[in-house]
Design a protein around this motif. Structure first.
Motif, PDB file in Angstrom:
ATOM      1  N   ALA A  26       0.841  -1.200   0.000  1.00 19.48           N
ATOM      2  CA  ALA A  26       0.000   0.000   0.000  1.00 19.48           C
ATOM      3  C   ALA A  26       0.873   1.245   0.000  1.00 19.48           C
ATOM      4  O   ALA A  26       0.528   2.261  -0.604  1.00 19.48           O
ATOM      5  CB  ALA A  26      -0.915  -0.012   1.218  1.00 19.48           C
ATOM      6  N   ARG A  27       2.009   1.157   0.663  1.00 20.42           N
ATOM      7  CA  ARG A  27       2.929   2.295   0.703  1.00 20.42           C
ATOM      8  C   ARG A  27       3.438   2.619  -0.709  1.00 20.42           C
ATOM      9  O   ARG A  27       3.526   3.780  -1.095  1.00 20.42           O
ATOM     10  CB  ARG A  27       4.097   1.990   1.628  1.00 20.42           C
ATOM     11  N   CYS A  87       1.331  17.499  -1.937  1.00 26.88           N
ATOM     12  CA  CYS A  87       1.649  16.156  -2.434  1.00 26.88           C
ATOM     13  C   CYS A  87       3.137  15.855  -2.293  1.00 26.88           C
ATOM     14  O   CYS A  87       3.523  14.744  -1.918  1.00 26.88           O
ATOM     15  CB  CYS A  87       1.232  16.002  -3.895  1.00 26.88           C
ATOM     16  N   LEU A  88       3.974  16.832  -2.575  1.00 24.81           N
ATOM     17  CA  LEU A  88       5.411  16.629  -2.487  1.00 24.81           C
ATOM     18  C   LEU A  88       5.853  16.391  -1.043  1.00 24.81           C
ATOM     19  O   LEU A  88       6.644  15.486  -0.770  1.00 24.81           O
ATOM     20  CB  LEU A  88       6.147  17.835  -3.073  1.00 24.81           C
ATOM     21  N   VAL A  89       5.333  17.165  -0.115  1.00 21.07           N
ATOM     22  CA  VAL A  89       5.677  16.983   1.304  1.00 21.07           C
ATOM     23  C   VAL A  89       5.190  15.619   1.783  1.00 21.07           C
ATOM     24  O   VAL A  89       5.921  14.897   2.484  1.00 21.07           O
ATOM     25  CB  VAL A  89       5.099  18.138   2.151  1.00 21.07           C
ATOM     26  N   ALA A  90       3.978  15.252   1.404  1.00 17.70           N
ATOM     27  CA  ALA A  90       3.448  13.943   1.799  1.00 17.70           C
ATOM     28  C   ALA A  90       4.281  12.816   1.201  1.00 17.70           C
ATOM     29  O   ALA A  90       4.554  11.810   1.867  1.00 17.70           O
ATOM     30  CB  ALA A  90       1.988  13.821   1.369  1.00 17.70           C
ATOM     31  N   ALA A  96      10.309   8.647   3.426  1.00 16.82           N
ATOM     32  CA  ALA A  96      11.244   8.609   4.554  1.00 16.82           C
ATOM     33  C   ALA A  96      10.797   7.593   5.597  1.00 16.82           C
ATOM     34  O   ALA A  96      11.620   6.868   6.163  1.00 16.82           O
ATOM     35  CB  ALA A  96      11.364   9.991   5.175  1.00 16.82           C
ATOM     36  N   ALA A  97       9.496   7.524   5.848  1.00 15.64           N
ATOM     37  CA  ALA A  97       8.988   6.539   6.811  1.00 15.64           C
ATOM     38  C   ALA A  97       9.231   5.123   6.310  1.00 15.64           C
ATOM     39  O   ALA A  97       9.569   4.223   7.085  1.00 15.64           O
ATOM     40  CB  ALA A  97       7.501   6.770   7.059  1.00 15.64           C
ATOM     41  N   GLY A  98       9.071   4.911   5.022  1.00 13.86           N
ATOM     42  CA  GLY A  98       9.314   3.581   4.447  1.00 13.86           C
ATOM     43  C   GLY A  98      10.777   3.186   4.535  1.00 13.86           C
ATOM     44  O   GLY A  98      11.095   2.042   4.846  1.00 13.86           O
ATOM     45  N   LYS A  99      11.678   4.131   4.284  1.00 11.00           N
ATOM     46  CA  LYS A  99      13.100   3.813   4.369  1.00 11.00           C
ATOM     47  C   LYS A  99      13.521   3.581   5.821  1.00 11.00           C
ATOM     48  O   LYS A  99      14.380   2.754   6.093  1.00 11.00           O
ATOM     49  CB  LYS A  99      13.926   4.937   3.762  1.00 11.00           C
TER      50      LYS A  99
END
Length: 103
Positions: A26-27, A87-90, A96-99
């Protein structure tokens, strides 16, 4: 011309190809949608700037650009740029959260 090596350790390994039926996370889907949103809103803003410049520059000499519809082009960048920034900030936050979770 050099001969191909018969030594199996020097041959390139065959890559394992992922199947098309692999489930995407989903990410990954959210990242793709946000990336498409950034590009789409940037394109809308750019077209809005161009249309506004055409309207301002040619409204007196070309009758087509004097129409009221071209005045609405002024609002395209004003609406699209903030949406693109959101959208860019999100996208940066999600990436970053995924990494951080992968580490």
């Amino acid at each position: 011309m050099p001969k191909a090596s018969s030594n199996p350790t020097q041959r390139p390994r065959k890559r394992e190809r992922g199947t098309a039926t692999e489930e995407r996370s989903a990410r990954g889907l959210v990242e793709r949608v946000l990336a498409i949103g950034v590009v789409a809103f940037a394109a809308i803003a750019l077209l809005g700037f161009a249309a506004t410049m055409l309207h301002v520059g040619l409204r007196d000499s070309v009758e087509l650009f004097a129409a009221t519809l071209w005045q609405w082009a002024f609002w395209l960048p004003l609406v699209a740029l903030p949406l693109m920034i959101v959208c860019l900030v999100a996208l940066v936050i999600v990436s970053a959260a995924g990494k951080a979770r992968r580490r």
